[in-house]
Design an enzyme around this catalytic site. Structure first.
Site, PDB file in Angstrom:
ATOM      1  N   ASP A   1      -4.696  -8.980  -2.261  1.00 26.57           N
ATOM      2  CA  ASP A   1      -3.384  -9.565  -2.573  1.00 26.57           C
ATOM      3  C   ASP A   1      -2.402  -8.442  -2.882  1.00 26.57           C
ATOM      4  OD1 ASP A   1      -1.306 -11.233  -3.235  1.00 26.57           O
ATOM      5  OD2 ASP A   1      -2.157 -11.886  -5.151  1.00 26.57           O
TER       6      ASP A   1
ATOM      7  N   GLU B   1      -6.637  -3.399 -10.657  1.00 25.03           N
ATOM      8  CA  GLU B   1      -5.200  -3.587 -10.893  1.00 25.03           C
ATOM      9  C   GLU B   1      -4.634  -2.299 -11.497  1.00 25.03           C
ATOM     10  OE1 GLU B   1      -1.479  -4.480 -11.228  1.00 25.03           O
ATOM     11  OE2 GLU B   1      -2.838  -5.899 -10.231  1.00 25.03           O
TER      12      GLU B   1
ATOM     13  N   CYS C   1       2.681 -11.594   1.189  1.00 29.47           N
ATOM     14  CA  CYS C   1       4.029 -12.123   0.956  1.00 29.47           C
ATOM     15  C   CYS C   1       5.042 -11.550   1.939  1.00 29.47           C
ATOM     16  CB  CYS C   1       4.466 -11.868  -0.479  1.00 29.47           C
ATOM     17  SG  CYS C   1       4.509 -10.125  -0.951  1.00 29.47           S
TER      18      CYS C   1
END
Length: 412
Positions: free
Chosen positions: A340, A295, A367
């Site tokens: 993701d 991340e 998304c």
């Protein structure tokens, strides 16, 4: 007087036209004298009067301002602001809930063929459909960020504009957010803020955060909120990232685990891992095997390290995913990958590095159908296949859709 259909449109001109198929971005496609027009607030098959809002080389944008022949899938918008020239947050309030799911599935199929390079038969074999989440199409959004205008009034942005539309209530917002004294005419004024974020967490916390030049300042409620998902409790800053639909986190975790079927002893990467939702779920399945979370956001890294402190086999790497893979800060062998990425997608370099690591399977949480489709092309170009795809309506009343795809290597 409405102009006849012709080419050479002008901005603010009104024309009659017949609406064709749905398109990405909450539009439908129409044509006027051979020119493509992307029309909002319309439905396929309708005859409408459309007002041109933008002109571009090769296409125009327009709003349907009068419906001459309505689709059976049309309903009256529940929100008075979800109309041409007003709030741009909801794209599909004029569409029945069932037709909204079909709309989004049609966009996914079109992107997979046009951008993803899949054949119609390959897309048909995936059985693309979009599943509704519990709770209905209103009152679901647990995080709402309002813009603030020059008069200090909070509101939402007009479509494709920085213009703030003052509103007195957002109907897709969680009821606890709707009850906050944030919006005019009775709400607070925000003379020193650029934006105001409101949060109603699944753990029962309600917070307000004001932003000035991007810096968050807690206004009311706890600075850290509690969330519940994947059988665990989570704590993160009220300004931190979390899925905005209350059922989204558990829904996505369930889909990822179903598709990957993690086994004891398998190593895993959770790329763009945020606070560690998928890493925790994977750790619960692979036993003592290593799970590596990558991340880049410092808030996400801090939240992951705090929330996963009881999982010593989970390593949190603070880095951009492309950098971590290219510089081998994340090393194989690896069996499973959860991907993701942000709305822009993973991109070809990241996909190629994942393929080179030769995992057993990759679960891709997306998304944006267009970005996902571009990455599908990169995977399939490397000999991998999109073996399964599930769609979820995490954002009712809007054009957005969440996808979870399963990619398998050539030998599978």
């Amino acid at each position: 007087m409405t102009a006849p259909a012709r080419s050479g449109l002008e901005e603010a001109e009104r024309v009659e036209l017949t609406v064709d198929a749905v398109a990405p971005g909450g539009h439908c496609v129409a044509r006027v004298g051979g020119q493509v027009v992307f029309v909002r607030h319309a439905l396929p098959g309708e005859r409408v009067v459309a007002e041109v809002t933008e002109l571009h080389r090769g296409f125009a944008r327009a709003d349907a301002v009068e419906i001459l022949t309505a689709s059976p899938d049309r309903v009256e918008q529940p929100c008075p602001y979800a109309k041409p020239g007003r709030c741009g947050g909801c794209d599909l309030q004029h569409v029945t809930p069932a037709a909204q799911l079909d709309w989004k599935a049609a966009v996914v199929r079109e992107q997979l063929t046009r951008l993803g390079g899949l054949t119609g038969d390959q897309v048909d074999a995936l059985g693309v459909r979009v599943e509704a989440l519990p709770g209905g199409p209103l009152g679901w959004r647990s995080r709402v960020r309002y813009a603030v205008d020059a008069a200090g009034r909070a509101g939402l942005l007009k479509h494709r504009s920085h213009e703030v539309v003052p509103i007195d209530r957002c109907l897709i917002a969680h009821p606890a957010i709707q009850d906050l004294p944030v919006l005019p005419p009775t709400g607070a004024s925000w003379p020193d803020a650029d934006a105001v974020e409101t949060v109603a967490s699944t753990g029962g916390d309600v917070s307000v955060v004001a932003y000035a030049e991007g810096v968050p300042t807690p206004v009311s409620g706890p600075a850290e909120v509690r969330e519940t998902a994947a059988g665990r409790d989570w704590t993160l800053p009220a300004s931190g990232f979390w899925q905005v639909h209350p059922a989204a986190a558990d829904t996505l975790v369930g889909a990822v685990l179903d598709l990957l079927d993690p086994r004891s002893g398998e190593t895993a990467w959770d790329l763009y891992g945020g606070a560690g939702l998928f890493a925790a779920a994977l750790a619960g399945r692979v036993g003592d095997a290593r799970v590596t979370l990558v991340e880049s956001s410092q808030d996400g890294v801090d939240a992951a390290r705090a929330n996963l402190a009881d999982l010593p086999r989970v390593e949190v790497v603070a880095a951009r995913v492309e950098t971590a893979l290219a510089r081998r800060r994340v090393t194989g062998p690896v069996d499973l990958v959860v991907l993701d990425p942000p709305r822009s997608g993973a991109g070809a370099p990241v996909v190629r590095d994942i393929v080179a690591a030769r995992p057993r399977a990759v679960a891709y949480v997306a998304c944006d159908p267009a970005a996902f489709a571009r990455d599908v092309r990169t995977f399939t170009g490397a000999g991998w296949r999109l073996a399964a795809l599930r769609g979820f309506d995490l954002f009712p009343m809007t054009q957005h859709v969440e996808l979870v795809g399963l990619f398998l290597p050539p030998e599978s």
